[in-house]
Design a protein around this motif. Structure first.
Motif, short mmCIF file in Angstrom:
data_model
loop_
_atom_site.label_atom_id
_atom_site.label_comp_id
_atom_site.label_asym_id
_atom_site.label_seq_id
_atom_site.Cartn_x
_atom_site.Cartn_y
_atom_site.Cartn_z
N MET A 1 0.72 -1.00 0.13
CA MET A 1 -0.20 0.32 -0.23
C MET A 1 1.02 1.19 -0.03
O MET A 1 1.93 1.22 0.71
N SER A 2 0.48 2.31 -0.62
CA SER A 2 1.21 3.50 -0.81
C SER A 2 0.24 4.73 -0.86
O SER A 2 -0.95 4.71 -1.07
N ARG A 3 1.07 5.81 -1.04
CA ARG A 3 0.15 7.06 -1.32
C ARG A 3 -0.61 7.08 -2.72
O ARG A 3 -1.67 7.31 -2.84
N GLU A 4 0.15 6.35 -3.74
CA GLU A 4 -0.50 6.27 -5.13
C GLU A 4 -1.65 5.32 -5.12
O GLU A 4 -2.59 5.47 -5.75
N PHE A 9 -7.70 4.96 -5.56
CA PHE A 9 -8.82 4.62 -4.79
C PHE A 9 -9.83 5.69 -4.52
O PHE A 9 -10.87 5.64 -5.22
N CYS A 10 -9.24 6.83 -4.08
CA CYS A 10 -10.36 7.93 -3.54
C CYS A 10 -10.44 8.69 -4.92
O CYS A 10 -11.60 9.27 -4.78
N LYS A 11 -9.82 8.83 -5.94
CA LYS A 11 -10.04 9.49 -7.07
C LYS A 11 -11.46 9.01 -7.90
O LYS A 11 -11.79 9.29 -8.81
N THR A 12 -11.73 7.76 -7.67
CA THR A 12 -12.76 7.15 -8.44
C THR A 12 -14.29 7.30 -7.57
O THR A 12 -15.20 7.16 -8.03
N LEU A 13 -14.22 7.96 -6.53
CA LEU A 13 -15.19 8.40 -5.72
C LEU A 13 -15.88 9.48 -6.12
O LEU A 13 -15.21 10.79 -6.43
N PRO A 14 -17.28 9.69 -6.26
CA PRO A 14 -18.00 10.69 -7.00
C PRO A 14 -17.67 11.87 -6.09
O PRO A 14 -17.92 12.04 -4.90
N GLY A 15 -17.39 13.17 -6.92
CA GLY A 15 -17.28 14.51 -6.08
C GLY A 15 -15.98 14.42 -5.13
O GLY A 15 -15.77 15.55 -4.67
N ILE A 39 -3.53 11.78 4.16
CA ILE A 39 -2.27 11.19 4.20
C ILE A 39 -1.11 12.26 4.81
O ILE A 39 -1.23 13.43 4.00
N GLY A 40 -0.68 12.20 5.87
CA GLY A 40 -0.04 13.26 6.45
C GLY A 40 1.70 13.36 5.58
O GLY A 40 1.94 12.60 4.97
N THR A 41 2.32 14.37 6.07
CA THR A 41 3.61 14.49 5.68
C THR A 41 4.60 13.18 6.07
O THR A 41 5.58 13.44 5.28
N ALA A 42 4.25 12.79 7.08
CA ALA A 42 5.28 11.73 7.61
C ALA A 42 5.04 10.45 6.56
O ALA A 42 6.02 9.53 6.48
N ASN A 43 4.06 10.55 5.69
CA ASN A 43 3.79 9.39 4.76
C ASN A 43 3.88 8.05 5.47
O ASN A 43 4.59 7.14 4.86
N ASP A 44 3.30 7.73 6.42
CA ASP A 44 3.09 6.55 7.21
C ASP A 44 2.11 5.83 7.02
O ASP A 44 1.77 4.93 7.85
N GLY A 45 1.05 6.28 6.34
CA GLY A 45 -0.29 5.67 6.50
C GLY A 45 -1.45 6.71 6.09
O GLY A 45 -1.16 7.91 5.73
N GLY A 81 1.22 -0.99 5.77
CA GLY A 81 1.22 -2.49 5.44
C GLY A 81 -0.27 -2.98 5.58
O GLY A 81 -0.33 -4.28 5.60
N THR A 82 -1.23 -2.17 5.82
CA THR A 82 -2.59 -2.85 5.61
C THR A 82 -2.81 -3.44 4.33
O THR A 82 -2.48 -3.05 3.29
N ASP A 83 -3.74 -4.59 4.46
CA ASP A 83 -4.13 -5.12 3.19
C ASP A 83 -4.89 -4.32 2.40
O ASP A 83 -5.57 -3.45 2.79
N GLU A 84 -4.60 -4.62 1.09
CA GLU A 84 -5.28 -3.51 0.05
C GLU A 84 -6.75 -3.75 0.12
O GLU A 84 -7.36 -2.62 -0.13
#
Length: 116
Positions: A1-4, A9-15, A39-45, A81-84
């Motif tokens: 799992m990553s920022r990308e 996932f998020c960009k597919t949601l309406p609005g 997603i924060g600047t620490a980029n850890d989740g 590390g969360t399951d996709e």
């Protein structure tokens, strides 16, 4: 799992729209101006909203997520590390919670979300 992955996932949601409201590299996903993922600047989740404090605590106790720093206790942070499938489910649930709390007028401006 990553920022990308989260952003895909998020960009597919309406609005859904992404912004960096505090500067410095945050990805704050919002629907009609209300945040449902960050997603924060620490980029850890990624932090997501749950229905209530009790659900958030249950997910923390079960090891699904951890307390989301700087957010209300009804939010949790899902580490990278969360399951996709779990990630996708939690992002979409968070979106549905926030969208469902919008006024009926605002909700009517959004197309329906495709079921999971």
């Amino acid at each position: 799992m990553s920022r990308e992955t989260v952003n895909s996932f998020c960009k597919t949601l309406p609005g859904a729209e992404v912004s960096d409201p505090w500067g410095g590299g945050h990805d704050a996903w919002k629907v009609c101006g209300k945040m449902f993922a960050c997603i924060g600047t620490a980029n850890d989740g990624v932090s997501v909203k749950t229905p209530d404090i009790e659900t958030a605590q249950m997910l923390i106790d079960a090891g699904v997520g951890e307390k989301a720093p700087y957010f209300h206790r009804s939010w949790i942070r899902l580490p990278w590390g969360t399951d996709e499938d779990e990630l996708r489910h939690r992002l979409f649930m968070s979106y549905d919670i926030v969208r469902g709390a919008l006024t009926k007028k605002l909700q009517a401006t959004l197309p329906p979300r495709d079921p999971d």
